[in-house]
Design an enzyme around this catalytic site. Structure first.
Site, PDB file in Angstrom:
ATOM      1  N   GLY A  67      38.608  42.753  38.789  1.00  0.00           N
ATOM      2  CA  GLY A  67      39.234  41.756  37.933  1.00  0.00           C
ATOM      3  C   GLY A  67      38.506  40.431  38.074  1.00  0.00           C
ATOM      4  O   GLY A  67      38.175  39.776  37.093  1.00  0.00           O
ATOM      5  N   GLU A  70      42.790  34.219  42.825  1.00  0.00           N
ATOM      6  CA  GLU A  70      41.452  33.864  43.330  1.00  0.00           C
ATOM      7  C   GLU A  70      41.471  32.496  43.996  1.00  0.00           C
ATOM      8  O   GLU A  70      40.784  32.284  44.996  1.00  0.00           O
ATOM      9  CB  GLU A  70      40.425  33.896  42.198  1.00  0.00           C
ATOM     10  CG  GLU A  70      40.309  35.238  41.470  1.00  0.00           C
ATOM     11  CD  GLU A  70      40.107  36.429  42.388  1.00  0.00           C
ATOM     12  OE1 GLU A  70      39.415  36.286  43.420  1.00  0.00           O
ATOM     13  OE2 GLU A  70      40.660  37.518  42.092  1.00  0.00           O
TER      14      GLU A  70
END
Ligand SMILES: [Zn+2]
Length: 850
Positions: free
Chosen positions: A256, A291
Site C-alpha cells: 500500500g 505511514e
C-alpha cells in the site's frame, strides 16, 4: 544469494559502528542499469572478520582505506572483509546495478500514457543491496548522504530536502541516523504540489499523466496530512524527527505504501482516476495516517531484529485508525477496521501458519522467514491487541509509556522487551503478564454469551474458549416501534463493561431479558463472538435496525465466522445480506459484506450448481440498492467528497451497487447496454474503471472479443488501461486466450509485477472450471519455477492471484499438498501455498458441513 541470519546480524552489530554512507547514483547510463558508488565510514570495535552486501550486475571496484580489493571475491551478495583491524575504516564500492520491473530495489517504469520514465526505490528488508553496498541490517543505523545524476527535466526526491547543483546533479540533505531499509529515492519528471506546515516543507507527487487527478484531491490529501501531523504532536513528546515530509504516489508499487523517513511512497492507485466511494477515501487517509505514525514508531525508534515487525505494523495500524477518528472527518474508522481488516487477522490466526503476534526470536532466524510475517497477524490482530491494551490500560498511561519508549530509544533500536518495560513504567497494571497472554500466544478466543431470566432480573454468563483476559462492553437492545415509519427498530437499553474471565458469578441486571445482548459491543477486543440463541434470532431478523454501525459490523463478523466454521449455512448469510443491505447506511459495511458474499459464499462456499442462484440474489440486491439511490443529479456526483446531504441518496452506495451488479451479472444484456450508452441509467456516467470492469465481465461471459478490447485500449492507453486489457484478454473463455495468458505469466519473465497480477486476476474464473481444469495441475510446477526465477514479489503475486482458488475439490488439494514437498519451493511461495490450501480445505469443509 545468502539471506542474513539473526546470529550474523548480532555478531556484526557487536563488531561495527557505522557512521556515514556517501552514495552517488548515476541514472543516465541506459535503460537497463545504473551506476552506484558508495563510500562507507565505519569503526571496527575490535579486530575481526565481517562482510558487506551488494547485488550488482557488475562489481567494478572496491577499496578499503584506499587499498584496492579484488571484485572477484564477491560471493553471491556478500563481499568478505577479512581481518579488519580495530579502528576507523572507509570502504568504497563502485558497481553497475540493474533496474527492476518487480517493484523491488530500483523500479523503473515508462508511462504508456506519455512515454515519460520514472524510477523509485523500495529497499525494504534487504533490497538496499540492489541499489548500493551496505551493512544491511536494521540496527546498524547511519547517516546517509546521497547525490543523484539524472536526465534533464527530472526531479529527485529523497529522505532529506533535495537541491539541484549548478552542474545539474541532485544532492539530498544528509539524514539523521536511520536504518538501511529506510533509505529512499524517487526520480523522474514528477508533478508536485508543495506547501509548508509547522515550518517544514510538505509535498505530494505523482507522475505527470495523473496530474489533474492529484490536483483535484490535493487539498484533501494535504488537509489529512496536516491534521494527522498536528494530532501526533499532541500525542507524542518527541517532535517529528526529519527535515521535510514528502508523499510520492509511485507506479507499480507492491504494498500500500512504505514509511521511508521524509519520503513516504504510495501505490499510485491512490491517485483516483475514476469515481471512488468515501470508504475508499477513508482507506487512503488511513494509509496516510499509518505511514506518518511510522515516522516515530519504525523510523525514529526501529526494531532491533525482524521478529518485531509487528511492533512497527500493529502500532502504525492502531494509530492510523485512531488518529483519523480523532483528527479528521473520518470519525467512523473502526467500523471499516471491523468489517474490512479484522477478518484478515481472524483468518490468518486460524491457519496452520499462524504465529504469535510477537513471535519467539528463534522463529525468525533470518530475513526470509521475517518476510512471511507481513500478514493479518502482524497488522490486524496486533492492532486489535493494542486496542484492547488501551481499553485495559487507559489511553493516558498507554501514551505515557509510548513517550518513554521514544525518548529512551530515539534514533536507535528497541525490542519487545524494551517496549513492555517502558509501558510498565506508566502503570501499576501487570503489562508483562498481559503481553505473555496476548502477544506470545496464537489463535482466536471464542466468547459465548448465555442469557437466563431469573424472576425480575436476567443473568449473563460468558464462556471463554481460550486463555486471554478480555475487557469488553456489553450492549443490550430492545424492540421498539418507530411510530413515523411503522417499522420495528432496536433501541439501546444499556451498555456496561465486564472482565472475562468472570469471577464465577454471572452479571445480573434488572428487568426482563433484552431482545438483543451483544458481547464486545464497541469491538474493543479480538475474539470470535457467539450470541445467545434469542439474541441471534433478533440479530438475523433485525440487523439493519441496530443503531450503531460498529455493532452491526460485529454482528456481521459473527455471521461471517459462523459460515467459515460450518455453523451457519452460507445461504442464511446471503439471505441476511439480501434482507438487510438494502437498508444499510454505512458504506464500509455494504462493501465488506457484499465482498464476502460474492467472493467467498458465491464463488467458493456454495457448490457450483448453487452459484447461479447466489449471483441472482446478489444482482437483485444490487438492483434494490440502485432503486434506493435513484434521483442523484450530476451535481451530486461532482460535489465534494464527504458532503452528502443526510437523508439524500449516497453516490458512493450507488457506485458499490453498480460495481457488484457488474461483477455478478450472469447475462450480458444490461451491462452491454450500459457500455454502449456510456452510462448507467440514472448515473453514474461510466469512467475508465467502470468501462474496464464491464468489459472484464463481458469477457468472462464470452460476450466480447479482442477487437472490443483493443478499441477500449485505444481510448485508455494508460498503465491502468494496459492492466485492464491484460485482465480482459486473460478472462476470455477460449483455449487460445488461456494459453496466451499462461505463457505471459509463467514463461515471459519481463512481465511487470502489475501486469502479472492483472493477467492472473483475469485468468481464473469460477464459471470456467472445465476450460481451466488442466491448469490446476500445471500451476504448481510452473509457479515453483517462476518464484525461484523472479523473486519474492512475483512469488507473492503468483501465490495470491495466480492460484486456482476456485478448484474446491480433494484432487486439487492433493496436488497442492504434493507440491509442498518440492525442495525447490521458495519460502515466500511455500507460505502462500500453505495458506491457500488451507482456505481450499476450509471451503470444502463448509460445503461438506451442510
Ligand atoms: Zn506499516
Amino acid at each position: 544469494m545468502s539471506v542474513l541470519t539473526r546470529n550474523e546480524a548480532q555478531t556484526r552489530a557487536q563488531l561495527l559502528d557505522v557512521h556515514r554512507y556517501t552514495v552517488d547514483l548515476d541514472l543516465t547510463t541506459g535503460e537497463a542499469t545504473f551506476d552506484s558508488t558508495t563510500a562507507i565510514r565505519f569503526t571496527a570495535r575490535t579486530a575481526g572478520d565481517t562482510f558487506v552486501e551488494i547485488k550488482p550486475e557488475t562489481l567494478r571496484s572496491l577499496s578499503l582505506d584506499g587499498q584496492p580489493l579484488d571484485p572477484e571475491r564477491l560471493d553471491g551478495n556478500r563481499y568478505p572483509l577479512d581481518r579488519l583491524t580495530a579502528g576507523p575504516h572507509e570502504l568504497t564500492v563502485a558497481a553497475t546495478m540493474r533496474y527492476s520491473r518487480t517493484g523491488e530495489g530500483m523500479h523503473r517504469f515508462t508511462d504508456p500514457a506519455d512515454g515519460e520514465t520514472y524510477v523509485y526505490t523500495q529497499l525494504f528488508m534487504e533490497d538496499v543491496q540492489r541499489v548500493f553496498a551496505a551493512f544491511d541490517q536494521p540496527d546498524l543505523k547511519s547517516v546517509f548522504d546521497l547525490t543523484v545524476t539524472t536526465p534533464t527535466g527530472w526531479t529527485v526526491l529523497g529522505n532529506g530536502v533535495s537541491t539541484q547543483a549548478a552542474d545539474g546533479r541532485w544532492h539530498i540533505a544528509p539524514t539523521p541516523p536511520i536504518s538501511t531499509y529506510l533509505v529512499a529515492v524517487a526520480a523522474g519528471p514528477w508533478h508536485s504540489v508543495t506547501t509548508q506546515h509547522a515550518g517544514l516543507p510538505f509535498g505530494i507527487h505523482c507522475r505527470r499523466s495523473l496530474a489533474p487527478h492529484l490536483d483535484a484531491d490535493a487539498d484533501e490529501i494535504l488537509d489529512i496530512t496536516r491534521a494527522c501531523y498536528d494530532r501526533y504532536h499532541e500525542k507524542f513528546d518527541e517532535p517529528y524527527p526529519f527535515d521535510s515530509y514528502d508523499q510520492a504516489f509511485v507506479p507499480e508499487f507492491n504494498a500500500g505504501a512504505m514509511e521511508n523517513p521524509g519520503l513516504v511512497t504510495f501505490r499510485d492507485e491512490f491517485v483516483y482516476r475514476s469515481a471512488v466511494t468515501d470508504t475508499e477515501r477513508q482507506t487512503r487517509a488511513m494509509v496516510v495516517a499509518h505511514e506518518m505514525a511510522h515516522m516515530w514508531f519504525g523510523d525514529l525508534v526501529t526494531l532491533t531484529w525482524w521478529d518485531d515487525i509487528w511492533l512497527n505494523e500493529s502500532f502504525a495500524e492502531y494509530m492510523g485508525y485512531q488518529t483519523l477518528t480523532e483528527a479528521t472527518r473520518f470519525t467512523d474508522t473502526w467500523t471499516d477496521f471491523g468489517v474490512a481488516r479484522k477478518g484478515w487477522g481472524y483468518d490468518a490466526d486460524q491457519r496452520p501458519s499462524t504465529h504469535p503476534v510477537a513471535p519467539d526470536p528463534d522463529a525468525v532466524p533470518d530475513t526470509a522467514s521475517a518476510l512471511l510475517n507481513f500478514d493479518g497477524i502482524s497488522y490486524a490482530k496486533g492492532a486489535s491487541a493494542l486496542r484492547q491494551l488501551v481499553a485495559w490500560l487507559g489511553e493516558k498511561d498507554f501514551l505515557a509509556g509510548i513517550n518513554t519508549h521514544f525518548s529512551r530509544h530515539k534514533f536507535a533500536n528497541a525490542t519487545l522487551a524494551d517496549f513492555i518495560d517502558n509501558l510498565a513504567t506508566a502503570t501499576d497494571r501487570d503489562v508483562h503478564t498481559w503481553a505473555d497472554a496476548w502477544l506470545r500466544t496464537t489463535g482466536v478466543d471464542t466468547l459465548t454469551a448465555h442469557v437466563e431470566t431469573s424472576g425480575h432480573s436476567w443473568n449473563l454468563t460468558v464462556d471463554r474458549a481460550g486463555d486471554r483476559p478480555h475487557r469488553v462492553t456489553v450492549g443490550t437492545y430492545d424492540h421498539s416501534l418507530d411510530t413515523h415509519t411503522g417499522t420495528d427498530q432496536l433501541t439501546l437499553r444499556d451498555r456496561f463493561d465486564i472482565d472475562i474471565p468472570q469471577d464465577g458469578t454471572p452479571v445480573t441486571q434488572p428487568g426482563h431479558r433484552p431482545d438483543l445482548v451483544v458481547l464486545n459491543d464497541h469491538d474493543l477486543t479480538y475474539a470470535k463472538i457467539r450470541l445467545d440463541p434469542g439474541s441471534w434470532d433478533t440479530a438475523l431478523t433485525h440487523l439493519s435496525g441496530i443503531p450503531d454501525p460498529l455493532t452491526r459490523a460485529l454482528v456481521w463478523n459473527t455471521a461471517r465466522d459462523m459460515v467459515r466454521d460450518g455453523e451457519l449455512h452460507p445461504t442464511v448469510h446471503l439471505t441476511a445480506a439480501r434482507t438487510h443491505l438494502p437498508y444499510e447506511t454505512d458504506l464500509a459495511l455494504v462493501q465488506g459484506v457484499l465482498g464476502f458474499a460474492a467472493t467467498q459464499i458465491a464463488d467458493r462456499y456454495l457448490p457450483p450448481q448453487d452459484r447461479p442462484t447466489a449471483l441472482a440474489t446478489l444482482t437483485s440486491l444490487c438492483r434494490d440498492l440502485l432503486r434506493r439511490t435513484e434521483g442523484l443529479t450530476a451535481k451530486d456526483w461532482e460535489q465534494a467528497p464527504g458532503t452528502t446531504t443526510p437523508g439524500s441518496p449516497d453516490p458512493g452506495l450507488r457506485l458499490i451497487a453498480v460495481r457488484h451488479f457488474i461483477d455478478a451479472a450472469t447475462q450480458p444484456d444490461a451491462i452491454q447496454d450500459w457500455l454502449r450508452e456510456g452510462t448507467v441509467p440514472g448515473g453514474p456516467e461510466l469512467d475508465a474503471e467502470l468501462r474496464w470492469r464491464i468489459l472484464t465481465r463481458l469477457a468472462v461471459l464470452g460476450a466480447t472479443d479482442e477487437t472490443a478490447i483493443a478499441h477500449e485500449l485505444d481510448k485508455d492507453p494508460s498503465a491502468t488501461g494496459q492492466e485492464g486489457a491484460a485482465r480482459c484478454r486473460a478472462a476470455l473463455p477460449t483455449a487460445e486466450a488461456k494459453v496466451a495468458a499462461w505463457q505471459a505469466m509463467f514463461t515471459d519473465d519481463t512481465l511487470s509485477n502489475y501486469l502479472f497480477t492483472a493477467t492472473a486476476q483475469g485468468f481464473w474464473q469460477p464459471g470456467q472450471s472445465e476450460l481451466l481444469h488442466p491448469y490446476v495441475a500445471r500451476y504448481y510446477p510452473d509457479a515453483i519455477a517462476l518464484a525461484a526465477r523472479r523473486g519474492p514479489a512475483i512469488a507473492e503475486a503468483a501465490g495470491r492471484h495466480a492460484f486456482p482458488a476456485h478448484a474446491v475439490d480433494p484432487d486439487s488439494i492433493r496436488l497442492g499438498e504434493q507440491a509442498l514437498t518440492d525442495p525447490a519451493l521458495t519460502p515466500a511461495l511455500r507460505r502462500k501455498l500453505t495458506d491457500q490450501l488451507d482456505d481450499l480445505r476450509r471451503a470444502l469443509a463448509v460445503r461438506d458441513a451442510h
